[in-house]
Design a protein around this motif. Structure first.
Motif, PDB file in Angstrom:
ATOM      1  N   PHE A  38      -3.307   1.903   8.833  1.00 38.20           N
ATOM      2  CA  PHE A  38      -2.781   2.413   7.538  1.00 38.20           C
ATOM      3  C   PHE A  38      -3.987   2.869   6.531  1.00 38.20           C
ATOM      4  O   PHE A  38      -3.935   3.756   6.013  1.00 38.20           O
ATOM      5  N   GLU A  39      -4.740   1.851   6.432  1.00 38.15           N
ATOM      6  CA  GLU A  39      -5.879   1.675   5.466  1.00 38.15           C
ATOM      7  C   GLU A  39      -6.595   2.980   5.835  1.00 38.15           C
ATOM      8  O   GLU A  39      -7.136   3.685   4.948  1.00 38.15           O
ATOM      9  N   LYS A  40      -7.011   3.239   7.205  1.00 39.20           N
ATOM     10  CA  LYS A  40      -7.971   4.481   7.300  1.00 39.20           C
ATOM     11  C   LYS A  40      -7.247   5.762   6.954  1.00 39.20           C
ATOM     12  O   LYS A  40      -7.440   6.574   6.421  1.00 39.20           O
TER      13      LYS A  40
ATOM     14  N   GLY B 232       0.721  -1.240   0.009  1.00 37.66           N
ATOM     15  CA  GLY B 232       0.125  -0.062  -0.056  1.00 37.66           C
ATOM     16  C   GLY B 232       0.842   1.315   0.125  1.00 37.66           C
ATOM     17  O   GLY B 232       2.026   1.135   0.366  1.00 37.66           O
ATOM     18  N   GLN B 233       0.181   2.459  -0.197  1.00 36.27           N
ATOM     19  CA  GLN B 233       0.891   3.613  -0.133  1.00 36.27           C
ATOM     20  C   GLN B 233       0.057   4.706   0.114  1.00 36.27           C
ATOM     21  O   GLN B 233      -1.337   4.882  -0.157  1.00 36.27           O
TER      22      GLN B 233
ATOM     23  N   THR C 290      -9.147   4.771  -2.210  1.00 36.91           N
ATOM     24  CA  THR C 290     -10.478   3.990  -2.129  1.00 36.91           C
ATOM     25  C   THR C 290     -10.116   2.567  -1.659  1.00 36.91           C
ATOM     26  O   THR C 290     -11.106   2.152  -0.938  1.00 36.91           O
ATOM     27  N   SER C 291      -8.999   1.972  -1.964  1.00 36.09           N
ATOM     28  CA  SER C 291      -8.725   0.721  -1.628  1.00 36.09           C
ATOM     29  C   SER C 291      -7.867   0.545  -0.191  1.00 36.09           C
ATOM     30  O   SER C 291      -7.034  -0.436  -0.146  1.00 36.09           O
TER      31      SER C 291
END
Length: 444
Positions: free
Chosen positions: A312-314, A175-176, A327-328
């Protein structure tokens, strides 16, 4: 293959090939007023083989069945008055035509290659695009409620012979979170002044196209003298389109700003809602101070994530500047499976060489990189997971198997729909395909 499909779809073949096509092609199926040509079957068959499909001796029958289902959807859509809006067809057609222009090099080369104007080519493609969009709409309507349960996924997996299970190479989840530096007013002013000087030179007689080749920072159009080709309403960003459509052919805009930078625009031609323009693009450069501010921002965000104050996602969804990945949850997604676990060979090489030095679970410090459109940016990379090469199994590959089970169930539903609906339309199939037994060898 896309260019070949385009050529076949609108009859763009050489005279020799055209004569050969006339000699060997024939109608092999009819559904009401819609026909399937032998060339349709052969073309689709070749495409499926090129995409890795294996012919078990029945592939051409499957191809014909799929084409029949598509034609039946068109016939049924006509009965049920299912339509797509003209504006949507025009937009889709313009995008596809622009793709072909980009592949060949320019609109002039496309027109020269096929001996037809862009309007003629679009006219011949319009019917096919409309039909494809109607079929897609019908498919989505028919399969809208299809779901698969975990038990169905397991049953689907267990039905695959062990020696036929796919073997997956090394896969990773990465992810980035991206931060674009805030460009200072001073840097923006420098870009504007550079374009204003170029505008004066053009007004004084210098050639717009030549200056675009020399100074424009749009790599796609600069080599073509800034020529962007033909576009329809809604295809360009509003700032650009609004300025372009206020011009008369041959007129040049003042300096205008868009999310891509600053532009000079000259309108070349306009036909209805379609227009062709040239531009010179100058992108304001980020200063060292701008980049340092972005680096400090990502450093702070990384510390908060490592302290487990936010996932990290949030953080990616809320703070990343990259619209494609935020969005992902920041993760790169494999477009063929729509999941975040990707084969290492599909990862951007720049990203791969970074994660190759990282441990799974780590987040990199802020790293400078250049975006696809040439912007300076910084990002932090999260190396979430790595899966060793393995044969497909439910534990590690559930999402992929779920997708495959769902696709198969949708295909079964479409086949059932074909069986239940075919009595509502006239269907005939050439005897050469009798062995396919698509209509229980009955001729309608």
């Amino acid at each position: 293959m896309l260019l070949l499909a385009f050529a076949v779809a609108i009859g763009l073949v050489s005279p020799a090939r055209a004569q050969q096509k006339t000699n060997v092609d024939k109608i092999v199926a009819k559904v009401d007023n819609y026909i399937v040509l032998r060339s349709d079957v052969e073309m689709t068959y070749v495409q499926m083989l090129s995409n890795g499909e294996k012919d078990n001796g029945n592939l051409k029958c499957e191809v014909l069945e799929n084409l029949l289902v598509s034609k039946m959807m068109l016939a049924k859509a006509e009965i049920d008055s299912v339509m797509v809006e003209d504006a949507m067809v025009e937009d889709q057609m313009t995008r596809r035509m622009q793709y072909f222009i980009n592949q060949i090099g320019s609109q002039e080369k496309l027109e020269e290659l096929y001996g037809k104007t862009i309007d003629q080519l679009k006219g011949e493609l319009r019917k096919q695009v409309r039909e494809q969009m109607i079929v897609q709409k019908m498919q989505e309507t028919i399969t809208a409620d299809v779901k698969v349960t975990p038990a169905e996924v397991r049953k689907f997996f267990n039905s695959i012979p062990r020696d036929s299970l796919p073997y997956f190479s090394t896969e990773v989840e990465v992810g980035q979170i991206v931060k674009y530096p805030e460009v200072s007013k001073e840097q923006k002013q420098k870009a504007k002044e550079k374009l204003q000087d170029l505008r004066k030179r053009i007004v004084n007689g210098e050639d717009f196209a030549e200056l675009s080749k020399t100074y424009s920072e749009d790599p796609g159009s600069a080599k073509k003298g800034g020529d962007l080709g033909w576009w329809g309403r809604g295809a360009m960003v509003p700032e650009f389109e609004g300025a372009a459509l206020q011009l008369k052919p041959g007129e040049m805009s003042p300096v205008i700003e868009s999310p891509f930078g600053f532009h000079l625009i000259r309108l070349e031609e306009r036909k209805g809602t379609q227009y062709r323009a040239r531009h010179i693009l100058i992108k304001p450069e980020s200063s060292t101070l701008d980049l340092n501010d972005a680096k400090d921002y990502l450093d702070s965000l990384r510390s908060v994530i490592l302290a487990d104050s936010i996932s990290f996602e949030k953080a990616a969804k809320e703070y990343s500047d990259d619209e494609m990945t935020k969005t992902s949850g920041g993760f790169f997604v494999d477009p063929s499976t729509n999941i975040s676990r990707m084969p290492v060979e599909s990862i951007d090489p720049v990203v791969f060489f970074v994660i190759d030095t990282m441990k799974v679970g780590n987040i990199s410090p802020p790293l400078k990189f250049r975006t696809e459109d040439g912007k300076d940016a910084l990002r932090i990379l999260y190396y979430k997971a790595r899966t060793a090469p393995h044969q497909a199994n439910l534990k590690e590959d559930y999402q992929k198997i779920y997708n495959a089970a769902l696709a198969e169930k949708k295909q079964r539903l479409l086949s059932d729909w074909f069986e239940s609906t075919r009595s509502e339309v006239y269907i005939s199939i050439d005897p050469m395909y009798d062995s396919c037994d698509l209509l229980n060898k009955e001729t309608f």
